[in-house]
Design a protein around this motif. Structure first.
Motif, mmCIF file in Angstrom:
data_model
loop_
_atom_site.group_PDB
_atom_site.id
_atom_site.type_symbol
_atom_site.label_atom_id
_atom_site.label_comp_id
_atom_site.label_asym_id
_atom_site.label_seq_id
_atom_site.Cartn_x
_atom_site.Cartn_y
_atom_site.Cartn_z
ATOM 1 N N HIS A 103 -1.573 5.883 2.639
ATOM 2 C CA HIS A 103 -2.866 4.948 2.930
ATOM 3 C C HIS A 103 -2.365 4.045 4.154
ATOM 4 O O HIS A 103 -3.230 3.998 4.869
ATOM 5 N N ASP A 135 -5.821 -0.957 -0.867
ATOM 6 C CA ASP A 135 -5.077 0.284 -1.346
ATOM 7 C C ASP A 135 -5.373 0.728 -2.894
ATOM 8 O O ASP A 135 -5.720 1.790 -2.907
ATOM 9 N N LEU A 176 -4.618 -3.862 4.945
ATOM 10 C CA LEU A 176 -4.151 -2.916 3.827
ATOM 11 C C LEU A 176 -4.055 -3.716 2.653
ATOM 12 O O LEU A 176 -4.311 -3.213 1.294
ATOM 13 N N ALA A 184 0.886 -1.224 0.170
ATOM 14 C CA ALA A 184 -0.125 -0.150 -0.110
ATOM 15 C C ALA A 184 0.862 1.234 0.000
ATOM 16 O O ALA A 184 2.074 1.236 0.379
ATOM 17 N N ARG A 185 0.271 2.255 -0.627
ATOM 18 C CA ARG A 185 1.220 3.537 -0.561
ATOM 19 C C ARG A 185 1.355 4.292 0.973
ATOM 20 O O ARG A 185 0.517 3.931 1.718
#
Length: 258
Positions: free
Chosen positions: A30, A226, A154, A26-27
C-alpha cells in the motif's frame, strides 16, 4: 488515538547524500501504491502552506519515465522528472531526479520498503548531490515534509475514519456487455459487500450511473486507510485479476441523519 513516530531526515553534505526514514502503519504494497499511482500521489503530496503536486505520471518499469507538475503556495509552478532505474514491487524503487527548482541538475532517489502485514519502514536515500551543500540541505528538509505527508495519508490520526471507495471496471461499457463469467463474478462482489454492510463495516454501496460508464461506490468505516485497502484487496473482483481497480478517498466527516 495512536502516536506517530517522527520522520528522520539528515543531510550529509560532505558525501552529497540525504538519508530519511519513517515508520508507516500500512503494508509495503500500500505504501508502494501511494508512491507510484498518480491518483494517489496528487492527493497526499503537498500542503496548502508549502506546495501541492498537481500532476503525476509514471511508467512503471525499468527505463520508464516519470514526470510531475506542481504549484507553490505563492502560485508559481514547478516541474520534476526522470527515469526509473529499479522497480522491485513492493520493496524497492529507484529513479533519476531532475527538477527545475534545482536548475535541472541530475541526482538519484532510492526508496527501500521493509515491513510486515501492518507496518512499513520506509528508507529514502537521495544521492549524487556532491559539492552542492545548499541543495543537499534543502532536499533533506523537503523529504522530511514529503514523508510526513505520506505517513499522515496512509495512517491518519484517528481511532475511526470513513473512506469512499470507487471501483473502476475494466472497460467503460462493462455493465452493458458482461460475459456470463463476469455476471457470476459480480454476484460474488455484491455478496461480499452485503456481508460487510451487515457487519457494519460498510455504510453503503452500489453502482453509479455515470454517463461516461458505470462504476461502483462504497462508503466504509476503518481505523486507517490501510485497513480500507485490505477490504478492497479481498473483494472477489480484485482477486480475479480481471482489470478492476479501486480508488480510495478519505472522508474528514460523514454526515448522517438518524
Amino acid at each position: 488515538m495512536h502516536t506517530k513516530a517522527s520522520v528522520q531526515s539528515v543531510a550529509d553534505t560532505a558525501r552529497g547524500i540525504v538519508l530519511a526514514t519513517v515508520e508507516i502503519a500500512a503494508r509495503p504494497e500500500h505504501v508502494f501504491r501511494a508512491l507510484t499511482e498518480p491518483d494517489q500521489v496528487v492527493r497526499w503530496w503537498g500542503s496548502d502552506e508549502a506546495y501541492r503536486m498537481t500532476n503525476w505520471e509514471m511508467d512503471i518499469g525499468v527505463g520508464g519515465h516519470w514526470r510531475s507538475e506542481g504549484r507553490n503556495a505563492d502560485g508559481t509552478s514547478f516541474r520534476a522528472s526522470g527515469k526509473l532505474r529499479r522497480v522491485d514491487r513492493p520493496t524497492a524503487l529507484s529513479m533519476s531526479w531532475m527538477s527545475d527548482w534545482d536548475g535541472g541538475q541530475a541526482s538519484v532517489v532510492h526508496y527501500a520498503l521493509e515491513g510486515t502485514t501492518r507496518t512499513t519502514r520506509l528508507t529514502l536515500c537521495h544521492e549524487e548531490l556532491v559539492d552542492r551543500p545548499d541543495a543537499c540541505r534543502a532536499y533533506a528538509e523537503g523529504w522530511r515534509l514529503v514523508l510526513g505527508w505520506l505517513q499522515q495519508y496512509l495512517a491518519p490520526q484517528s481511532t475511526e475514519a470513513f473512506f469512499l471507495l470507487r471501483l473502476n471496471p475494466p472497460r467503460p461499457n462493462f455493465s452493458e456487455d458482461m460475459s456470463s463469467e463476469e455476471v457470476a463474478l459480480m454476484k460474488l462482489h455484491f455478496g461480499y459487500w452485503a456481508t460487510l454492510l451487515q457487519a457494519g463495516t460498510a455504510i453503503a454501496y452500489g453502482p453509479v450511473a455515470d454517463p461516461g460508464g458505470t462504476w461502483g461506490v462504497a462508503i466504509v468505516r476503518a481505523a486507517e486507510m490501510d485497513a480500507a485497502w485490505v477490504l478492497t484487496d479481498q473483494d472477489p473482483v480484485i482477486r480475479s485479476g480481471r482489470g478492476f481497480r479501486y480508488e480510495i478517498f478519505a472522508m474528514p466527516q460523514l454526515m448522517r441523519g438518524e
